[in-house]
Scaffold this motif. Structure first.
Motif, PDB file in Angstrom:
ATOM      1  N   SER A 301      12.552  32.526  64.191  1.00 45.10           N
ATOM      2  CA  SER A 301      13.094  31.524  63.964  1.00 45.10           C
ATOM      3  C   SER A 301      13.420  31.309  65.427  1.00 45.10           C
ATOM      4  O   SER A 301      13.790  32.543  66.095  1.00 45.10           O
ATOM      5  CB  SER A 301      14.375  31.950  62.863  1.00 45.10           C
ATOM      6  OG  SER A 301      15.589  30.783  62.959  1.00 45.10           O
ATOM      7  N   GLU A 303      16.474  29.678  65.406  1.00 43.47           N
ATOM      8  CA  GLU A 303      18.191  28.674  65.162  1.00 43.47           C
ATOM      9  C   GLU A 303      18.830  29.416  66.343  1.00 43.47           C
ATOM     10  O   GLU A 303      20.082  29.182  66.317  1.00 43.47           O
ATOM     11  CB  GLU A 303      18.251  29.048  63.806  1.00 43.47           C
ATOM     12  CG  GLU A 303      17.946  28.405  62.525  1.00 43.47           C
ATOM     13  CD  GLU A 303      18.769  28.885  61.370  1.00 43.47           C
ATOM     14  OE1 GLU A 303      19.359  29.643  61.730  1.00 43.47           O
ATOM     15  OE2 GLU A 303      17.603  28.238  60.165  1.00 43.47           O
ATOM     16  N   GLU A 335       8.150  26.844  59.124  1.00 48.34           N
ATOM     17  CA  GLU A 335       9.474  27.178  58.747  1.00 48.34           C
ATOM     18  C   GLU A 335       9.284  28.824  58.829  1.00 48.34           C
ATOM     19  O   GLU A 335       8.158  29.516  58.860  1.00 48.34           O
ATOM     20  CB  GLU A 335       9.417  27.354  57.452  1.00 48.34           C
ATOM     21  CG  GLU A 335       9.694  25.549  56.859  1.00 48.34           C
ATOM     22  CD  GLU A 335      10.594  25.051  57.394  1.00 48.34           C
ATOM     23  OE1 GLU A 335      11.906  25.933  57.688  1.00 48.34           O
ATOM     24  OE2 GLU A 335      10.869  23.953  57.777  1.00 48.34           O
ATOM     25  N   ALA A 336      10.139  29.421  59.140  1.00 49.61           N
ATOM     26  CA  ALA A 336      10.677  31.397  59.864  1.00 49.61           C
ATOM     27  C   ALA A 336      10.669  31.298  58.240  1.00 49.61           C
ATOM     28  O   ALA A 336      11.655  31.333  56.979  1.00 49.61           O
ATOM     29  CB  ALA A 336      10.864  31.232  60.224  1.00 49.61           C
ATOM     30  N   ASP A 341      15.945  36.918  62.013  1.00 46.57           N
ATOM     31  CA  ASP A 341      14.879  37.719  62.828  1.00 46.57           C
ATOM     32  C   ASP A 341      15.095  39.442  63.079  1.00 46.57           C
ATOM     33  O   ASP A 341      16.787  39.812  63.931  1.00 46.57           O
ATOM     34  CB  ASP A 341      13.640  36.761  64.233  1.00 46.57           C
ATOM     35  CG  ASP A 341      12.934  35.391  63.534  1.00 46.57           C
ATOM     36  OD1 ASP A 341      12.397  36.308  62.590  1.00 46.57           O
ATOM     37  OD2 ASP A 341      12.923  35.007  64.917  1.00 46.57           O
TER      38      ASP A 341
END
Length: 558
Positions: A301, A303, A335-336, A341
């Protein structure tokens, strides 16, 4: 750069591509394109085609002092001029001069400043006692030295202080010391003779170095190393290395005006730190590329790198790292699979950002020290006076080095964590250890052990040197920074840090290949991956991986 510089003989040099680049936040080395048009023209190279190669750098014996093999010198005509003025030297400049991708010239105005300092010194010493000129040094500061014995006292000072021990300092580091001390002396903080300045400049240009020993300083001036330089300048010790077609600098008669001022510096410590900082800057700049490949391989990700996150907690290093990761991952199209993570990816801005800030803090300290006229006593030529002070104490440099080495350890620990993610099937969907899926193949398992072994070296080197303490010279010098030890430990940190990152890079490229993936788009990350993909052996069968890790490490400094 000045048009009235005094050019020096052209040394052989490594090609500019051999000089490690720096992170955007740090001052880059001045490349030939950066030099103004008025740079003094190079004199024709005096290198016959059949002359032997440059004398190899000496290999240090005994305990490590951060030695790295010197690269072969490039033809003399490839080296460009850097004019030293006493107030504008950067760590990257020191590295370029030490590695001979730049040749030095001395600014004519700075030379005049040095030449004019002696008259002020004579007037000052005629009316007051001056440490190291009219008195002894250290605990002998209360002992007067008669004028008739002053010059003999100066030479004896060099002889008595030159007793360094331990391994011989590599030539590259000795040249870094010469570059630093030459530039500092151009600030005219002493009445040292202009002929001494010229001889140091000659040595730096021709590649000749004094034989220096690693141990002899405690972070309050590199007394033994600079004492060894003084005896070499005086002809009592031989020069080493240098261009075979250029004789070593001729001996110069040193007086009491030269002895203490020459030694009143931490030029070796500062030069070694500048070399390490320049090399580590390159690796810190490469690390986000490696981490981005890992994130791509596990479909992690992005994010954690969002601008909104870092706007609310705006630490400069974390903010800059997050912005870099957003740029590298701008074309990500997945998309993760996980909500969050592991730390190796999620906490990268916080941990690596701290390393970037530590590097910048060290760079600021170096920017001052490289251009400091800090001799004790310090000559104020305008005021016709000397000032006794403690500016030789390297507490700031030692603390900044401690912080940087500890920060390097943290960011290397995250790299080994990401390596652990890459060998785990739960994150990649591949066989354990990225192995060929046959009969318990071990794949790249050994790289985890190797990376942890290198990490253990970094952990040892990260021990803060400022925890040390010493009381010397019969109790009158009751504190020491041990910045000299810290400088060696920072140099020692470069290679294990590079190898830790290389293990992650090798694993990330292998995981991407096995998953049939590549970074999206045609930006910096894709170019980096394509280059790595073209260099690293694609074989997945069990094999010796030493060469593969070495190739990955070379990619990080290419």
């Amino acid at each position: 750069m000045r048009t009235d510089a005094v050019p020096l003989p052209i040394p052989p040099a490594r090609t500019p591509a051999d000089l490690p680049a720096e992170t955007p936040a740090r001052t880059p080395a001045r490349t030939p394109a950066d030099l103004p048009a008025e740079t003094p023209a190079r004199t024709p190279a005096r290198t016959p085609a059949d002359l032997p190669a440059e004398t190899p750098a000496r290999t240090p014996a005994g305990a490590p002092v951060g030695a790295q093999a010197a690269a072969p010198a490039a033809p003399a005509g490839q080296a460009r001029v850097l004019t030293l003025t006493g107030d504008a030297l950067t760590p990257a400049d020191v590295a370029a001069l030490a590695r001979r991708t730049l040749r030095p010239a001395v600014d004519a105005t700075a030379r005049d400043r040095v030449a004019g300092a002696r008259d002020a010194a004579l007037r000052a010493t005629a009316r007051k006692r001056v440490y190291g000129h009219t008195t002894g040094v250290g605990a002998n500061r209360t002992t007067d030295v008669p004028a008739s014995a002053a010059d003999a006292f100066g030479m004896n000072l060099l002889r008595s202080h030159s007793g360094g021990i331990g391994p011989v300092v590599p030539d590259e580091q000795a040249r870094a010391m010469l570059a630093v001390r030459l530039n500092q002396l151009l600030g005219a903080g002493s009445a040292l003779g202009l002929d001494v300045v010229d001889r140091i400049a000659d040595a730096l240009a021709s590649g000749h170095v004094p034989t220096l020993h690693a141990y002899g300083a405690v972070g309050t001036a590199d007394l033994s190393a600079l004492g060894e330089l003084g005896l070499t300048l005086a002809g009592e010790l031989p020069w080493s290395g240098g261009d075979p077609w250029t004789p070593p600098p001729a001996p110069v008669v040193l007086t009491h005006w030269d002895a203490l001022p020459l030694m009143s510096s931490s030029a070796l410590t500062i030069g070694q730190t500048a070399l390490a900082a320049t090399d580590l800057a390159r690796l810190l700049d490469r690390l986000p590329l490696v981490a981005a490949l890992t994130l791509t391989a596990v479909r992690g990700s992005a994010e954690s790198y969002a601008a909104q996150v870092h706007a609310r907690r705006p630490h400069p290093g974390a903010t800059r790292l997050a912005a870099r990761m957003r740029t590298l991952l701008a074309d990500a199209d997945w998309e993760a699979p996980l909500v969050q993570d592991p730390f190796g990816l999620r906490c990268l801005p916080q941990v690596h950002g701290a390393a970037l800030e530590a590097a910048e803090a060290l760079d600021r300290i170096l920017g001052v020290e490289l251009n400091a006229a800090a001799e004790n006593p310090l000559l104020d030529a305008d005021g016709l006076d000397y000032h006794h002070h403690g500016g030789f104490h390297q507490a700031g440099l030692a603390l900044a080095g401690d912080q940087f080495r500890l920060a390097l350890l943290g960011t290397a620990q995250l790299s080994t964590a990401r390596l652990g993610v890459l060998v785990e099937p739960a994150f990649t969907g591949l066989a354990p250890y990225l192995a060929a899926d046959v009969h318990g193949s071990s794949g790249i398992m050994i790289t985890e052990y190797a990376a942890q072994s290198a990490l253990a070296e970094l952990r040892a080197f990260a021990q803060p040197v400022t925890l040390g303490h010493a009381v010397l010279s019969r109790g009158v010098e009751e504190h020491a920074s041990f910045a000299s030890t810290g400088a060696r430990r920072l140099l020692d940190s470069v290679e294990p840090f590079r190898l830790v990152l290389a293990c992650e890079l090798l694993a990330a490229v292998r995981a991407l290949r096995l998953r049939g993936l590549a970074p999206s788009g045609d930006g910096e990350l894709r170019a980096f991956y394509d280059h790595a993909d073209s260099v690293l052996d694609p074989t997945v069968a069990d094999r010796n991986l030493t060469g593969a890790v070495t190739a990955a490490a070379d990619l990080l400094t290419a």
